[in-house]
Design a protein around this motif. Structure first.
Motif, PDB file in Angstrom:
ATOM      1  N   LEU A 287       0.872  -1.174   0.000  1.00 27.68           N
ATOM      2  CA  LEU A 287       0.000   0.000   0.000  1.00 27.68           C
ATOM      3  C   LEU A 287       0.908   1.222   0.000  1.00 27.68           C
ATOM      4  O   LEU A 287       1.545   1.524   1.005  1.00 27.68           O
ATOM      5  CB  LEU A 287      -0.884   0.009   1.256  1.00 27.68           C
ATOM      6  N   ASP A 288       0.997   1.869  -1.152  1.00 28.81           N
ATOM      7  CA  ASP A 288       1.894   3.008  -1.305  1.00 28.81           C
ATOM      8  C   ASP A 288       1.037   4.267  -1.340  1.00 28.81           C
ATOM      9  O   ASP A 288       0.421   4.590  -2.355  1.00 28.81           O
ATOM     10  CB  ASP A 288       2.691   2.841  -2.614  1.00 28.81           C
ATOM     11  N   MET A 289       0.974   4.956  -0.211  1.00 31.67           N
ATOM     12  CA  MET A 289       0.052   6.088  -0.095  1.00 31.67           C
ATOM     13  C   MET A 289       0.818   7.396  -0.182  1.00 31.67           C
ATOM     14  O   MET A 289       1.645   7.701   0.668  1.00 31.67           O
ATOM     15  CB  MET A 289      -0.695   5.998   1.229  1.00 31.67           C
ATOM     16  N   GLY A 290       0.559   8.132  -1.230  1.00 31.44           N
ATOM     17  CA  GLY A 290       1.243   9.395  -1.433  1.00 31.44           C
ATOM     18  C   GLY A 290       0.319  10.568  -1.163  1.00 31.44           C
ATOM     19  O   GLY A 290      -0.575  10.482  -0.328  1.00 31.44           O
ATOM     20  N   ALA A 329      -7.009   8.243  -2.826  1.00 31.57           N
ATOM     21  CA  ALA A 329      -6.961   8.450  -1.376  1.00 31.57           C
ATOM     22  C   ALA A 329      -5.507   8.677  -0.997  1.00 31.57           C
ATOM     23  O   ALA A 329      -4.696   7.774  -1.079  1.00 31.57           O
ATOM     24  CB  ALA A 329      -7.516   7.231  -0.644  1.00 31.57           C
ATOM     25  N   GLY A 330      -5.196   9.908  -0.621  1.00 31.37           N
ATOM     26  CA  GLY A 330      -3.832  10.218  -0.238  1.00 31.37           C
ATOM     27  C   GLY A 330      -3.854  11.265   0.862  1.00 31.37           C
ATOM     28  O   GLY A 330      -4.925  11.690   1.314  1.00 31.37           O
ATOM     29  N   SER A 344     -17.547  13.276   2.083  1.00 32.54           N
ATOM     30  CA  SER A 344     -16.730  12.540   1.120  1.00 32.54           C
ATOM     31  C   SER A 344     -15.274  12.902   1.361  1.00 32.54           C
ATOM     32  O   SER A 344     -14.966  14.027   1.762  1.00 32.54           O
ATOM     33  CB  SER A 344     -17.136  12.882  -0.315  1.00 32.54           C
ATOM     34  N   VAL A 345     -14.391  11.929   1.142  1.00 30.46           N
ATOM     35  CA  VAL A 345     -12.954  12.175   1.264  1.00 30.46           C
ATOM     36  C   VAL A 345     -12.315  11.724  -0.046  1.00 30.46           C
ATOM     37  O   VAL A 345     -12.354  10.547  -0.374  1.00 30.46           O
ATOM     38  CB  VAL A 345     -12.354  11.419   2.464  1.00 30.46           C
ATOM     39  N   GLY A 346     -11.745  12.665  -0.824  1.00 34.22           N
ATOM     40  CA  GLY A 346     -11.227  12.351  -2.138  1.00 34.22           C
ATOM     41  C   GLY A 346     -12.386  12.076  -3.082  1.00 34.22           C
ATOM     42  O   GLY A 346     -13.533  12.131  -2.673  1.00 34.22           O
ATOM     43  N   PRO A 347     -12.140  11.787  -4.378  1.00 31.80           N
ATOM     44  CA  PRO A 347     -10.815  11.708  -4.981  1.00 31.80           C
ATOM     45  C   PRO A 347     -10.163  13.072  -5.237  1.00 31.80           C
ATOM     46  O   PRO A 347      -8.990  13.131  -5.569  1.00 31.80           O
ATOM     47  CB  PRO A 347     -11.078  10.993  -6.298  1.00 31.80           C
ATOM     48  N   GLU A 348     -10.922  14.181  -5.067  1.00 23.14           N
ATOM     49  CA  GLU A 348     -10.281  15.485  -5.254  1.00 23.14           C
ATOM     50  C   GLU A 348      -9.168  15.642  -4.223  1.00 23.14           C
ATOM     51  O   GLU A 348      -9.338  15.284  -3.070  1.00 23.14           O
ATOM     52  CB  GLU A 348     -11.289  16.632  -5.099  1.00 23.14           C
ATOM     53  N   SER A 349      -8.081  16.223  -4.669  1.00 22.99           N
ATOM     54  CA  SER A 349      -6.929  16.317  -3.789  1.00 22.99           C
ATOM     55  C   SER A 349      -6.312  17.699  -3.863  1.00 22.99           C
ATOM     56  O   SER A 349      -6.334  18.350  -4.903  1.00 22.99           O
ATOM     57  CB  SER A 349      -5.877  15.281  -4.203  1.00 22.99           C
ATOM     58  N   ALA A 366      -9.614  21.031   3.923  1.00 18.48           N
ATOM     59  CA  ALA A 366      -9.307  20.021   4.943  1.00 18.48           C
ATOM     60  C   ALA A 366      -8.879  18.735   4.257  1.00 18.48           C
ATOM     61  O   ALA A 366      -9.612  18.194   3.430  1.00 18.48           O
ATOM     62  CB  ALA A 366     -10.547  19.771   5.798  1.00 18.48           C
ATOM     63  N   THR A 367      -7.710  18.249   4.613  1.00 18.34           N
ATOM     64  CA  THR A 367      -7.212  17.028   3.986  1.00 18.34           C
ATOM     65  C   THR A 367      -7.001  15.941   5.036  1.00 18.34           C
ATOM     66  O   THR A 367      -7.065  16.199   6.243  1.00 18.34           O
ATOM     67  CB  THR A 367      -5.859  17.277   3.300  1.00 18.34           C
ATOM     68  N   VAL A 368      -6.687  14.755   4.528  1.00 20.41           N
ATOM     69  CA  VAL A 368      -6.407  13.626   5.399  1.00 20.41           C
ATOM     70  C   VAL A 368      -5.208  13.937   6.304  1.00 20.41           C
ATOM     71  O   VAL A 368      -5.216  13.641   7.499  1.00 20.41           O
ATOM     72  CB  VAL A 368      -6.159  12.367   4.539  1.00 20.41           C
ATOM     73  N   THR A 369      -4.191  14.573   5.735  1.00 15.31           N
ATOM     74  CA  THR A 369      -3.017  14.936   6.536  1.00 15.31           C
ATOM     75  C   THR A 369      -3.397  15.895   7.662  1.00 15.31           C
ATOM     76  O   THR A 369      -2.944  15.748   8.803  1.00 15.31           O
ATOM     77  CB  THR A 369      -1.938  15.574   5.637  1.00 15.31           C
TER      78      THR A 369
END
Lengths: 686, 570
Positions: A287-290, A329-330, A344-349, A366-369
């Motif tokens: 799982l390579d999450m960028g 999802a990043g 909703s979370v993503g796909p917009e980044s 607001a992002t995942v980070t």
């Protein structure tokens, strides 16, 4: 240690943001560097990275390189103008595509815009039948006319894809030779040099993409090779390919279409190397999450899973490729609440620019980070890439405005919700690649890669009841570490179309002999190296009436008694394993043969570093998990050796990544400093 | 009622979607009929015991909304209290079972949890044959339901896990491919078992009350979004008509009129008052399929990306008159309803175009355009049948030209057969597979282009069977756009004239003859004179339109392809 491994090997992985360099010295020790990628001239960043890692070009024996330069040009629509030559009546194959549509109810969907506009697609009257026999010969006169029109249009590349050239490359070669003479300086791509499989659209798409990326790859690799030469580099320059193996730079210049997924493949090569390190039969999911997406790949009993066809930007690529799926999802994925109360979370980044709100680059979404910062799973006081401190207040503001206030939740509840929804989306993809393909998640460990993999892996593994989570040593340089040991690999395949009985041992052997001849020619012409190549035969086998088949190994002599029977038995048991049923007595057929030429790179397993003897610093900080704040132990990755053990909640910090061990999970470290995180209860049973 | 937070709802929703997808994957993999894995002619859903649609996997659009209707006849006949664990029901009858096409077999299984009936799993899959007068059970010229295949009212095929093998034997004795059918049935049952197993994992994990509350909340969310879309439309009755050129037996056209009544946040598709049902299958569409088509049309216009659940359907109602072409009663034939189907959704698109100009498309190239080439190989006389899905042009849209060479709206993710494979499998040479110049309707945004597929018959004679539509009435233009070209099936037989045979019923083409299948483009959108001159120039340069068409339709004054000068005024 064998002599073969006493080479200095350099792995260089150029990503969108960072260039990773890993040097394995002749004595088996490592040095690494992470430097910013330099988009204006990629080579500059590589040279800077080499310098930082202390890798003198003159001392490097093998330079293995993963690059996304051609892929990016393709995705950004920045490829140079190229033209296409087709069989008369078929110039629109590229535009008709396969007539399917992906979205059932979306009346506004589009087909991708062909890389060659219709007026640059020329037709020739030469024609083969399905056996590859000429029906009409090549007309020289036509080619003069075509060359004139291409020349006045200023194309720099020409793709040639004729009907049935998978069965006979004769016409394509005649046309290729003639156009090369008529259009000096223009690079010609022939479909028959790239693939010997039927399906005219897929082959045309492959050839056109090759033609369009060849000038980019050529220029780039010439630049890199030139700079290395100036620094007295005398080793071999190898390029990571989409199939998970490496090839010579000369080959990659001619067939860039086979190395388009060079970058993402590196992570899988790392997974394969890690699986080898962990022992035979290891099952992993990487799982390579960028910043904007997460790549997932499966390594089944030590082998990466591949498919016979890849796809980029809606265009099929008919070369064997690793099976890598991505989901939007990043760390930069944006969390939004719509007017009707759905999160909703993503796909917009937010990507890396403007990036998460906490990055101080102008991002306010607001992002995942940002959610991780709010929960203190990422330490707001840490410095980003060693330069800029994160802005914890900005993260809190963003989560508050976008999620907490609309939902009337506390800040922490909202942030945890963002993570939960992102995990739920990723779980769907993991589910599809594991359970959806007949695999049992309890047999697999999840390998956490990229900046964000370690922050999500335990919760994902929990959702799918996977065996454990592994965070490799240096997760940030994992691709470069993996590719420097990747085997040389060339795949050659042939559709079985000559004769109705595809399981005739004589036909199979003749076809393989032809493929072996092609393989031998290419390997010699590119002086790929001194290694002996292992030739591995396989076939795509299916039940009559099925659309796609399964890969099955074949012995090197199909005429050997019961060789085909054994392959068919293998097919039936694989079918049973993957789909839960077989159809004894139903007709089985071979539709495609594949020859893989593999040059093993004998890189010794890294020696375990054992205990470092140093003390392990244990700080604590409160993190929010499961609805409340709890004190988590905070560890520094470089302190951890095989004596380390810690129960969650716990955080492991290193320069480019953070790992979060939730309550109920236990961390330990192996001799190679990989982190293994397992459910605590299971550990106690063991 | 338990209030549910939006995060839990999202997680539970993702899990439920995963269940129906896993059902479909299981079904697709285990199925025997090629159409199930090739054309994805199946659907999987979870229903509440009251038939509310909990989750649906994306199958082909024709089944949208047709799945929940299969449950009511089961409950009516058996009573919910008499349904026990291990029961499995099957059905297909378009009348007594709310079925669709007779080949579409419903398999309905209750899921119990802690002794309660909590959900039903339902799969619908296209079996390759279900009896009737023609192989494959595709008979546009059937004159009664009895010619269309065996009728299966809702029956309890398994009672507490025990198969009623006598009932199954009776069904299979009436089909041409009992072995395939049996395999498909087992695949559908396997899909149901997967659903049961997953529900048994999900309910204890999240709690039954929580899962139920999440489902209610998802319904409400989708319903609110759809209602908001409808509220944006001015109240009123919007009317448009479409024409089906043939009922399968006669060339007496069937007129279909959509009256779309928008009132507040609700919409009614009124198809009452149509002519009496036909005694020819292609001229009728039953209630269930009519409702499905209305839902397809409204989902495309109002909520293309929303998940399909009961909330989507609540604001939508459909009316029609029993005994008419839009509400036929037993024993009218009705299972080859594709032509009527496209007439229904195109009429709804046209009706709502004035109030949804940014959502609609101009006319599509029709439906299916099916053709079979049948012959015998010279060597050993082995028979062959070449059949494939054809594509054509879709209509222009706001700001975008129509899609060229795309499969019909009612089909799913539908692939063509590569020409190299055709030439390998059949004694046919594909001489052209190309876009047709001037096939699209002109417009500010033009339609997409149709496709020409030319087959040379290498080992004759061959027979051609075809069922093309939109052969007389072209796909419509919208807002001043022009209609597109028609569909053609041109047969060029040595020594004869080229003839158009769009309804060929076994026309013989000798060796050396040419079969030219040509599909329509899509209709144009907006006044052609408003088309960006650069786009007209590009269309000319690329040969999508001819110089004469550019002149006639767009009043193009430029010098045409390759002209570097921008014309003074186009």
């Amino acid at each position: 240690m064998s002599t073969a491994s006493a080479e200095a090997r350099l792995g260089v992985d150029v990503g969108g943001t960072f260039t990773d360099v890993v040097l394995r010295n002749r004595d088996g020790s490592y040095s690494t560097a992470k430097v910013p990628t330099t988009p204006a001239r990629i080579t500059d960043g590589i040279l800077a990275g080499m310098e930082q890692a202390g890798a003198a070009a003159a001392d490097v024996d093998v330079f293995v390189h993963g690059t996304t330069i051609a892929l990016n040009a393709l995705l950004e629509g920045k490829t140079p103008p190229v033209s296409l030559v087709t069989t008369a009546g078929f110039r629109d194959v590229l535009e008709i595509m396969r007539t399917n549509r992906k979205h059932m109810y979306d009346l506004m969907q589009e087909k991708p815009v062909p890389l060659v506009p219709r007026h640059l697609r020329a037709e020739v009257s030469a024609r083969l039948n399905h056996l590859g026999e000429p029906v009409r010969d090549v007309s020289e006169g036509e080619l003069h006319e075509i060359a004139r029109s291409f020349s006045s249009a200023g194309v720099v590349g020409v793709a040639v894809c004729l009907l049935h050239s998978y069965a006979n490359p004769l016409h394509e070669r005649e046309i290729g030779r003639a156009l090369a003479a008529l259009l000096p300086g223009v690079q010609i791509s022939l479909s028959s040099d790239l693939t010997r499989e039927w399906r005219e659209f897929e082959r045309t798409s492959t050839t056109v993409i090759n033609a369009a990326t060849m000038p980019i790859m050529s220029r780039y690799l010439a630049d890199l090779a030139g700079e290395l030469e100036k620094r007295r580099f005398a080793g071999r320059l190898l390029i990571m390919q989409s199939n998970g193996g490496v090839t010579s730079a000369a080959d990659a210049r001619e067939r860039p279409v086979a190395s388009l997924m060079s970058g993402p493949s590196g992570a899988v090569a790392g997974g394969v190397r890690l699986a080898n390190q962990l022992g035979p039969g290891t099952n992993l999911v990487t799982l390579d999450m960028g910043g904007t997406s997460a790549d997932v790949a499966v390594i089944d009993r030590g082998e990466p899973t591949t498919r016979t066809i890849g796809e980029i930007g809606g265009w099929p690529i008919l070369v064997p490729s690793l099976e890598i799926e991505a989901i939007g999802a990043g760390g930069g994925s944006l969390a939004r609440v719509d007017a009707f109360g759905a999160l909703s979370v993503g796909p917009e980044s937010a990507g890396s620019v403007p990036g998460p709100a906490c990055y101080r680059r102008g991002g306010t979404g607001a992002t995942v980070t940002d959610a991780h910062v709010v929960l203190a799973r990422i330490d707001a006081s840490q410095v980003l890439g060693g330069t800029v401190a994160l802005d914890g207040d900005a993260a809190r503001r963003a989560i508050d405005e976008a999620v907490a206030r609309p939902f009337g939740m506390t800040l922490e509840q909202a942030a945890e919700g963002v993570i939960t929804v992102a995990d739920s989306n990723m779980t769907r993809l993991l589910w599809e690649m594991i359970i959806g393909r007949g695999r049992d998640p309890r047999d697999f460990s999840l390998v956490a890669l990229g900046g964000g993999g370690g922050l999500h892996a335990c919760e994902l593994a929990e959702a799918l009841a996977m065996k454990s989570v592994i965070v490799p040593s240096q997760p940030g340089a994992f691709s470069a570490w993996g590719m420097l040991a990747a085997d040389m690999r060339h795949d050659y395949s042939q559709t079985i179309s000559t004769g109705r009985d595809g399981s005739d041992p004589a036909v199979i052997d003749t076809t393989f002999e032809e493929l072996e001849r092609i393989a031998h020619d290419r390997l010699t012409s590119h002086s790929a190296g001194s290694e002996a190549f292992e030739l591995i035969r396989s076939a795509e086998v299916r039940y009559h009436g099925q659309r796609s088949g399964l890969p099955v190994a074949l012995p090197s002599d199909a005429r050997a008694a019961s060789a085909i029977d054994a392959a068919f038995t293998g097919f039936e048991s694989e079918h049973q394993r993957l789909f839960g049923f077989a159809r004894p007595g139903h007709r089985i057929e071979i539709v495609r043969l594949q020859l893989s030429a593999i040059g093993r790179q004998h890189v010794a397993t890294d020696a375990g570093s054992g205990r470092s003897g140093g003390s392990i610093r244990r700080a604590t900080r409160p993190v929010y998990c499961g609805g409340r704040h709890r004190d988590a132990i905070v560890l520094k990755r470089h302190d951890l050796d095989s004596s380390a053990r810690c129960d969650g909640p716990c955080i492991v910090e290193e320069l480019t990544a953070t790992t979060y061990v939730p309550p109920g999970w236990t961390l330990r470290v192996d001799a190679n400093r990989n982190l293994h995180i397992t459910p605590t209860a299971a550990r106690q049973e063991a | 009622m338990l209030t549910i937070d939006p995060i839990t709802r999202e997680v539970v929703h993702n899990r439920l979607i995963t269940v129906v997808r896993e059902m479909s994957l299981t079904l697709q993999r285990a199925a025997y009929s090629p159409i199930i894995h090739e054309v994805k002619d199946y659907s999987s859903v979870l229903l509440r015991p009251n038939a509310d649609l909990v989750a649906e996997s994306e199958g082909i659009p024709s089944f949208l909304g047709a799945m929940p209707a299969t449950l009511a006849p089961v409950l009516e006949k058996y009573g919910i209290g008499a349904i026990g664990e291990g029961d499995i029901f099957v059905s297909n009858d378009p009348y007594s079972a709310n079925g669709t096409h007779k080949n579409d077999i419903n398999v309905i299984a209750p899921i119990f949890y802690e002794g309660d009936l909590v959900y039903f799993s339902v799969t619908k899959a296209h079996w390759s044959d279900i009896g009737g007068k023609d192989p494959g059970s595709w008979s546009p010229d059937a004159n009664s339901t009895f010619q269309e295949g065996v009728s299966i009212p809702p029956i309890r095929l398994y009672r507490t896990g025990v198969l009623n093998d006598e009932a199954l034997a009776l069904i299979l004795a009436n089909t041409r491919e009992p072995e395939n059918n049996y395999g498909d049935l087992m695949a559908q049952i396997a899909a149901g078992r997967i659903a049961e197993r997953r529900i048994h994992e999900i309910l204890p994990r999240y709690g039954r009350d929580t899962v139920e509350a999440c489902i209610d909340s998802m319904f409400e969310y989708v319903e609110n979004r759809v209602r908001a879309e409808i509220l944006d439309l001015p109240d009123g009755t919007y009317v448009a008509s479409e024409t089906v050129e043939s009922d399968g037996i006669t060339e007496n056209p069937v007129h279909v009129t959509a009256r779309v009544i928008v009132s507040g946040s609700e919409v009614t598709c009124d198809f009452t008052g149509h002519e009496a049902q036909r005694l020819a299958a292609a001229g009728n569409i039953n209630r269930v399929c009519l409702e499905a088509m209305c839902r397809v049309a409204l989902k495309c216009l109002l909520a293309p990306m929303l998940p399909a659940n009961q909330g989507l359907y609540r604001p939508i109602s459909v009316t029609s008159t029993p005994g008419t072409v839009t509400g036929p009663v037993h024993p009218a034939p009705c299972t080859t309803w594709g032509d009527m189907g496209y007439a229904v959704y195109e009429a709804i698109f046209a009706a709502l175009a004035p109030v949804l100009p940014a959502r609609v498309v101009a006319g599509l190239f029709g439906y299916g355009q099916t053709m079979a080439i049948v012959g015998r190989r010279k060597a050993a006389g082995a028979p062959y049948v070449h059949f494939m899905p054809y594509s054509g042009g879709w209509g222009g849209r706001t700001g975008k030209d129509g899609l060229s060479a795309t499969c019909p709206l009612l089909n799913g993710d539908n692939f063509n057969i590569p020409c190299e494979v055709i030439e390998h499998d059949f004694p046919l040479r594909v001489e052209r597979y190309e876009l047709i110049q001037d096939s699209a309707g002109a417009g500010r945004q033009r339609g997409g282009l149709g496709v020409r597929t030319d087959y040379r018959v290498l080992e004759g004679p061959a027979q051609v069977f075809a069922s093309l539509n939109r052969c007389a009435i072209p796909p419509r233009g919208l807002f001043g756009g022009s209609p597109a070209a028609l569909n053609f099936l041109l047969l060029d037989r040595p020594g004869g004239e080229v003839e158009n045979h769009p309804k060929a019923a076994g026309v013989v083409v000798p060796e050396g003859g040419l079969i030219s299948h040509q599909t329509a483009g899509g209709g144009g959108y907006g006044d052609p004179h408003e088309r960006d001159p650069d786009l007209v120039r590009a269309d000319l340069l690329n040969g999508y339109i001819s110089p004469s068409a550019a002149h006639a339709l767009y009043e193009w004054q430029g010098r045409g392809a390759g002209d570097p000068e921008r014309p003074e005024s186009p």
